[in-house]
Design a protein around this motif. Structure first.
Motif, PDB file in Angstrom:
ATOM      1  N   UNK A  19      16.736 -97.472   6.928  1.00  0.00           N
ATOM      2  CA  UNK A  19      17.649 -98.173   6.060  1.00  0.00           C
ATOM      3  C   UNK A  19      18.311 -99.647   6.693  1.00  0.00           C
ATOM      4  N   UNK A  20      19.112-100.109   6.412  1.00  0.00           N
ATOM      5  CA  UNK A  20      19.148-101.783   7.373  1.00  0.00           C
ATOM      6  C   UNK A  20      19.658-101.537   8.571  1.00  0.00           C
ATOM      7  N   UNK A  21      21.318-100.758   8.519  1.00  0.00           N
ATOM      8  CA  UNK A  21      22.038-100.564  10.254  1.00  0.00           C
ATOM      9  C   UNK A  21      20.988 -99.149  11.168  1.00  0.00           C
ATOM     10  N   UNK A  22      20.403 -98.352  10.319  1.00  0.00           N
ATOM     11  CA  UNK A  22      19.691 -97.524  11.120  1.00  0.00           C
ATOM     12  C   UNK A  22      17.817 -96.747  11.080  1.00  0.00           C
ATOM     13  N   UNK A  23      17.428 -96.494  11.479  1.00  0.00           N
ATOM     14  CA  UNK A  23      16.121 -96.676  11.211  1.00  0.00           C
ATOM     15  C   UNK A  23      15.509 -96.212  12.504  1.00  0.00           C
ATOM     16  N   UNK A  24      13.669 -95.562  12.385  1.00  0.00           N
ATOM     17  CA  UNK A  24      13.070 -94.145  13.298  1.00  0.00           C
ATOM     18  C   UNK A  24      11.992 -94.540  13.470  1.00  0.00           C
ATOM     19  N   UNK A  25      11.737 -95.156  14.622  1.00  0.00           N
ATOM     20  CA  UNK A  25      10.686 -95.345  15.120  1.00  0.00           C
ATOM     21  C   UNK A  25       9.703 -95.082  16.266  1.00  0.00           C
ATOM     22  N   UNK A  26       8.501 -95.197  15.964  1.00  0.00           N
ATOM     23  CA  UNK A  26       7.407 -94.437  16.786  1.00  0.00           C
ATOM     24  C   UNK A  26       6.425 -95.358  17.420  1.00  0.00           C
ATOM     25  N   UNK A  27       6.415 -95.953  18.149  1.00  0.00           N
ATOM     26  CA  UNK A  27       5.646 -97.111  19.475  1.00  0.00           C
ATOM     27  C   UNK A  27       4.834 -96.707  20.768  1.00  0.00           C
ATOM     28  N   UNK A  28       4.064 -97.107  19.879  1.00  0.00           N
ATOM     29  CA  UNK A  28       2.513 -96.422  21.404  1.00  0.00           C
ATOM     30  C   UNK A  28       2.069 -98.310  22.026  1.00  0.00           C
ATOM     31  N   UNK A  29       2.683 -98.061  23.732  1.00  0.00           N
ATOM     32  CA  UNK A  29       2.320 -98.764  24.809  1.00  0.00           C
ATOM     33  C   UNK A  29       1.660 -99.069  25.400  1.00  0.00           C
ATOM     34  N   UNK A  30       0.239 -99.796  25.910  1.00  0.00           N
ATOM     35  CA  UNK A  30      -0.798 -99.702  26.712  1.00  0.00           C
ATOM     36  C   UNK A  30      -1.012-100.423  27.333  1.00  0.00           C
ATOM     37  N   UNK A  31      -1.833 -99.993  28.710  1.00  0.00           N
ATOM     38  CA  UNK A  31      -1.258-100.635  29.953  1.00  0.00           C
ATOM     39  C   UNK A  31      -2.723-101.800  29.985  1.00  0.00           C
ATOM     40  N   UNK A  32      -2.616-103.069  29.729  1.00  0.00           N
ATOM     41  CA  UNK A  32      -4.272-103.561  29.939  1.00  0.00           C
ATOM     42  C   UNK A  32      -4.187-104.257  31.191  1.00  0.00           C
ATOM     43  N   UNK A  33      -3.474-103.686  32.114  1.00  0.00           N
ATOM     44  CA  UNK A  33      -3.425-104.595  33.550  1.00  0.00           C
ATOM     45  C   UNK A  33      -4.245-102.699  34.197  1.00  0.00           C
ATOM     46  N   UNK A  34      -4.171-102.546  35.866  1.00  0.00           N
ATOM     47  CA  UNK A  34      -5.052-101.567  36.668  1.00  0.00           C
ATOM     48  C   UNK A  34      -3.088-101.202  37.159  1.00  0.00           C
ATOM     49  N   UNK A  35      -2.343-100.394  36.528  1.00  0.00           N
ATOM     50  CA  UNK A  35      -1.556-100.013  37.126  1.00  0.00           C
ATOM     51  C   UNK A  35      -1.467 -99.245  39.127  1.00  0.00           C
ATOM     52  N   UNK A  36      -3.114 -99.020  39.005  1.00  0.00           N
ATOM     53  CA  UNK A  36      -2.701 -98.360  40.244  1.00  0.00           C
ATOM     54  C   UNK A  36      -4.277 -99.330  41.382  1.00  0.00           C
TER      55      UNK A  36
END
Length: 228
Positions: free
Chosen positions: A178-195
């Motif tokens: 709704x306008x005041x509350x919502x549920x979210x799902x998100x996927x985050x992928x790293x483009x750079x080499x974290x190691x």
């Protein structure tokens, strides 16, 4: 002639005012603030280590721009998270017993997201770039500091903690509610080499065919957003 010019001036003035009012109505923009909380599943996609996802948590805020007559909205925000990951190792150099070494990673992420309106105000697809600063991989249990990483002959758990601090990610997800509350799902992928920073540490990589370290962050976020 003068009277006709006066009439023409009045007509043009009315037309201009009407058009300006119409344009103003069409492009009315509403700003807002949202706060969010979530659980995370963090991982590093790599051929160097055997990893296991563990649940962490996240909190943050968004400054939103609602554009009613466009097919998208925009938001700019920041979120802080404590993520957890396990990497398979062994208690001693010659041990045949495997044990997961527990790490945690603190991150701060700044994102600029576009929200594609699938169902106006109720369901959006969220996508955009993200800049991340993170700390070192921290051992949750100091007693595991002398453990050794599997797939390597002489690489300790403490050797791999100083990973790259700045990373660029991409985020894609969905929000529903709704306008005041919502549920979210998100996927985050790293483009750079974290190691990548590990490659400058002159670490002992004997026992593994991979002579350099390469890994990309993977984070799944499940949470709720409250808007004001």
């Amino acid at each position: 002639m003068k009277q006709k010019l006066n009439y023409l001036l009045v007509v043009l003035s009315i037309a201009f005012v009407t058009k300006s009012y119409s344009q103003k109505g069409n492009y009315h923009i509403t700003n807002g603030i949202s706060v969010n909380g979530a659980i995370t599943k963090f991982d590093i996609i790599t051929d160097n280590f055997e990893t296991e996802q563990v649940t962490g948590f996240l909190g943050g805020f968004l400054a939103t721009v609602d554009i009613p007559n466009r097919w998208y909205n925009m938001s700019f925000g920041m979120q802080l998270s404590e993520n957890h990951i396990n990497i398979l190792g062994r208690p001693t150099l010659i041990s045949t017993e495997d044990a997961f070494i527990e790490y945690k990673l603190f991150t701060a992420q700044v994102a600029l997201l576009g929200h594609i309106k699938i169902i106006q105000r109720y369901f959006t697809i969220d996508v955009g770039p993200m800049l991340q600063y993170n700390g070192k991989l921290e051992l949750k249990n100091k007693s595991q500091e002398a453990y050794y990483i599997n797939n390597y002959n002489n690489l300790s758990a403490a050797d791999i903690t100083d990973i790259s601090k700045f990373n660029i990610n991409g985020a894609i997800g969905a929000s529903a509610g709704l306008d005041f509350i919502s549920l979210k799902v998100q996927y985050i992928y790293g483009f750079t080499n974290i190691l990548k920073k590990l490659n400058s540490e002159n670490l002992d990589t004997s026992g593994n065919s991979e002579k350099s370290f390469k890994g990309n962050q993977s984070m799944l976020v499940l949470g709720a957003v409250i808007s004001f």
